[in-house]
Design an enzyme around this catalytic site. Structure first.
Site, mmCIF file in Angstrom:
data_model
loop_
_atom_site.group_PDB
_atom_site.id
_atom_site.type_symbol
_atom_site.label_atom_id
_atom_site.label_comp_id
_atom_site.label_asym_id
_atom_site.label_seq_id
_atom_site.Cartn_x
_atom_site.Cartn_y
_atom_site.Cartn_z
ATOM 1 N NE ARG A 56 -2.409 -0.935 3.463
ATOM 2 C CZ ARG A 56 -3.211 -1.046 4.561
ATOM 3 N NH1 ARG A 56 -4.597 -1.044 4.423
ATOM 4 N NH2 ARG A 56 -2.801 -1.490 5.637
ATOM 5 C CE LYS A 161 4.087 -21.018 12.112
ATOM 6 N NZ LYS A 161 5.103 -19.654 12.339
ATOM 7 C CG HIS A 191 11.259 -21.441 8.157
ATOM 8 N ND1 HIS A 191 10.094 -20.939 9.135
ATOM 9 C CD2 HIS A 191 12.311 -21.254 8.884
ATOM 10 C CE1 HIS A 191 10.715 -20.874 10.236
ATOM 11 N NE2 HIS A 191 11.906 -20.837 10.268
ATOM 12 C CE LYS A 195 14.870 -24.031 10.599
ATOM 13 N NZ LYS A 195 15.687 -22.786 10.626
ATOM 14 C CD GLU A 229 12.252 -19.290 18.529
ATOM 15 O OE1 GLU A 229 12.600 -18.353 17.744
ATOM 16 O OE2 GLU A 229 11.174 -19.606 18.951
ATOM 17 C CG ASP A 249 4.885 -19.035 16.315
ATOM 18 O OD1 ASP A 249 4.594 -18.553 15.215
ATOM 19 O OD2 ASP A 249 6.121 -18.735 17.065
ATOM 20 C CG HIS A 254 8.259 -24.571 12.616
ATOM 21 N ND1 HIS A 254 7.825 -24.323 11.238
ATOM 22 C CD2 HIS A 254 8.177 -23.363 12.960
ATOM 23 C CE1 HIS A 254 7.683 -23.101 10.902
ATOM 24 N NE2 HIS A 254 8.114 -22.546 11.977
ATOM 25 C CE LYS A 355 8.707 -17.105 20.005
ATOM 26 N NZ LYS A 355 9.394 -16.964 18.550
ATOM 27 C CE LYS A 360 17.523 -20.149 16.821
ATOM 28 N NZ LYS A 360 15.818 -20.163 16.125
HETATM 29 C C1 BG6 Z 1 8.686 -18.972 12.917
HETATM 30 C C2 BG6 Z 1 7.740 -18.683 14.252
HETATM 31 O O1 BG6 Z 1 7.826 -19.792 12.201
HETATM 32 O O2 BG6 Z 1 9.741 -19.904 13.414
HETATM 33 C C3 BG6 Z 1 8.723 -17.914 15.047
HETATM 34 O O3 BG6 Z 1 6.850 -17.758 13.951
HETATM 35 C C4 BG6 Z 1 10.263 -18.621 15.455
HETATM 36 O O4 BG6 Z 1 8.141 -17.654 16.189
HETATM 37 C C5 BG6 Z 1 10.795 -18.991 13.965
HETATM 38 O O5 BG6 Z 1 10.833 -17.713 15.918
HETATM 39 C C6 BG6 Z 1 11.650 -20.048 14.536
HETATM 40 O O6 BG6 Z 1 12.492 -20.443 13.313
HETATM 41 P P1 BG6 Z 1 13.952 -20.567 13.088
HETATM 42 O O7 BG6 Z 1 14.415 -20.965 11.852
HETATM 43 O O8 BG6 Z 1 14.752 -19.293 13.699
HETATM 44 O O9 BG6 Z 1 14.131 -21.868 14.289
#
Ligand code: BG6
Length: 509
Positions: A56, A161, A191, A195, A229, A249, A254, A355, A360
């Site tokens: 936009r 997603k 995603h 990987k 994370e 989420d 995932h 979180k 991580k």
């Molecule tokens: C996303 C989530 O799909 O994946 C996020 O919405 C999350 O909350 C992220 O932080 C984690 O992805 P990665 O590749 O950093 O493990």
């Protein structure tokens, strides 16, 4: 000139126009455009292609190109060359429009009449809020921008997603999408499937004859999957996150995808449908391990206030930006599942994500049973203090990120006069084996879409099967009040209970 990274890839042949809805968003700047740039610099994009940013804001081609050129330089995983960036951005155009008005699509259609500038195969990337998916797809269809799936020129639509927020809304979304598109035209992106280490789970399992015979209930004690994370709410994320939470989420996509890859049966071949059929089968056999109450199988948590490494106070979840002050959304979730099929019956499957945790890491640990006879003792040392204990089980660890690799913990004789055993790690790490950096998930997934390969995308029945597994959590939410947990720790202590009757505990390593 060409950055190296992907070896022996096929170049996309079909000329294409890629339209990104949500062109001013974070994903476009950080991931999509840098990924397309790397594909371009490696000569993997077709000779004729145009990228259209649809949003936009009041930009024009020059302003938009300038912004994306900066993003490429900032976010590309490989070193960039100015001259290559300059050539790449000449392929980019900006289309100002509001996704919810038909006018914007009519104008796009008008532009597309110039098929020299806008090649006739169309990839629409919907990097927008989920509530606009249906509007966008319906408008594309009604404006005549969706080709017949049997036509020579193709239309493909990528959606991000979350694919719904529970079973009912996922079904509604799938039926809305399928009203305007054919399943073969829809690419639901997860995603994690892009990987490198995630794809390697299948190669490791089915290209090596030695592990598959022991991947079953006779040899495996339990499987645990962690996706933790350290970040809390990144800037601007609160609004979305508070509405969804950790289960929606991370788990329904995932983590359940990781579970599928590590527990599915071998597919007959590597076609998209053969792999996805096996994933659906294992998801259909998976269920929360509830005996009487939902809390037998699920534990939710929410991070509170804490202190960081420098001693500064860090905000608890309820004080983060755009979070409801009385929110009961979980930022941590742990659960125990069973898979009721011949291979896995009786093997506990433990999943957790959160979180603001200590580290991580994303890993899948397959813990095997201990040998039937305790012939040896094991020595376990913590710094200089060593203890003799019973033999520890072997564990196979798929380390998805960081320090990508696969590790096997085995017991070996400790040098010395006595027969004691110590755990050592046999390891394969990507960084120690190959010098090239791993491709980003979006590089792989965008190229797969341009090639028309949907293997690494989720099919509608797969999405529905994922929601079915977790639906009891939403149905019984009132019995699952989130436990508070301190930030920079390993989540909720109460989740240790999920290991009842299991030879093990969470791997807080
Ligand atoms: C996303 C989530 O799909 O994946 C996020 O919405 C999350 O909350 C992220 O932080 C984690 O992805 P990665 O590749 O950093 O493990």
């Amino acid at each position: 000139m060409t950055p190296t990274g992907i070896i022996g890839e096929r170049r996309v042949n079909d000329p294409v126009t890629i339209v990104i809805f949500g062109a001013s968003g974070d994903l476009t700047h950080r991931k999509l455009i840098p990924a397309l740039y790397i594909a371009y610099a490696q000569d993997l994009l077709p000779e004729k292609f145009t990228i259209v940013g649809f949003a936009r804001r009041d930009y024009d081609d020059a302003i938009y190109r300038g912004m994306l050129s900066d993003s490429i330089k900032k976010f590309s995983r490989l070193p960039v060359e100015d001259e290559t960036v300059d050539r790449f951005i000449q392929h980019i155009r900006y289309h100002k429009g509001d996704i919810s008005t038909m006018e914007a699509y009519a104008e796009l259609k008008e532009k597309f009449k110039d098929t020299e500038a806008y090649p006739e195969n169309h990839l629409f990337y919907l990097s927008i809020i989920p509530s606009l998916f249906k509007t966008a797809v319906q408008s594309l269809k009604e404006s005549g921008l969706v080709a017949d799936p049997a036509a020579d020129q193709w239309t493909r639509v990528i959606i991000e997603k979350p694919f719904g927020r529970d079973m009912e809304s996922a079904l509604a979304l799938n039926s809305a999408l399928l009203q305007y598109l054919d399943e073969s035209q829809i690419y639901r992106i997860d995603h994690y499937l892009g990987k490198e280490t995630v794809q390697n789970i299948l190669s490791f399992r089915f290209a090596n004859a030695i592990f598959e015979p022991v991947f079953n209930r006779s040899y495996v004690d339990h499987i645990q999957i962690t996706a933790s994370e350290t970040v809390g709410m990144e800037m601007g994320r609160g609004g979305y996150y508070d509405e969804y939470g950790a289960v929606r989420d991370m788990v329904t996509n995932h983590i359940l995808q990781l579970l599928c890859l590590v527990t599915m049966e071998p597919p007959g071949d590597l076609s998209a449908d053969a792999i996805r059929n096996e994933k659906v089968k294992v998801l259909n056999a998976a269920k929360l391990d509830i005996h009487e109450n939902i809390s037998d199988a699920v534990c939710r948590g929410q991070y509170g206030e804490g202190t960081d490494a420098e001693g500064n106070t860090t905000k608890g979840y309820l004080k983060e930006d755009r979070i409801h002050p009385e929110s009961t959304t979980e930022t941590y979730a742990a659960m125990r599942l069973s898979i009721d099929n011949w291979r896995w019956a009786g093997v506990p499957i433990l999943l957790r994500t959160g979180k603001a945790m200590a580290k991580k890491t994303t890993e899948i640990a397959v813990q095997f049973k201990v040998p039937p006879l305790q012939l040896f003792q094991q020595v376990e040392c913590d710094d200089d203090v060593c203890d003799l204990t019973h033999i520890r089980p072997n564990t196979l660890i798929f380390q998805i990120q960081p320090n990508e690799g696969i590790f096997l913990k085995v017991g070996t004789k400790r040098p010395g006069m006595r027969f004691v055993v110590e755990d050592v790690k046999m390891d394969f790490s990507y960084s120690g084996t190959w010098s090239k950096s791993l491709p980003e998930a979006y590089e792989r997934l965008l190229l797969d879409t341009l090639h028309g390969d949907s293997t690494l995308f989720t099919r509608s029945d797969e999405v529905e099967a994922e929601w079915r597994v977790v639906q009891p959590i939403f149905d019984n939410q009132d019995q699952l009040k989130p436990f508070p947990y301190p930030p920079n720790a390993w989540g909720v202590e109460e989740a240790d209970w999920l290991f009842h009757g299991v030879e093990g505990q969470w791997r807080n390593t």
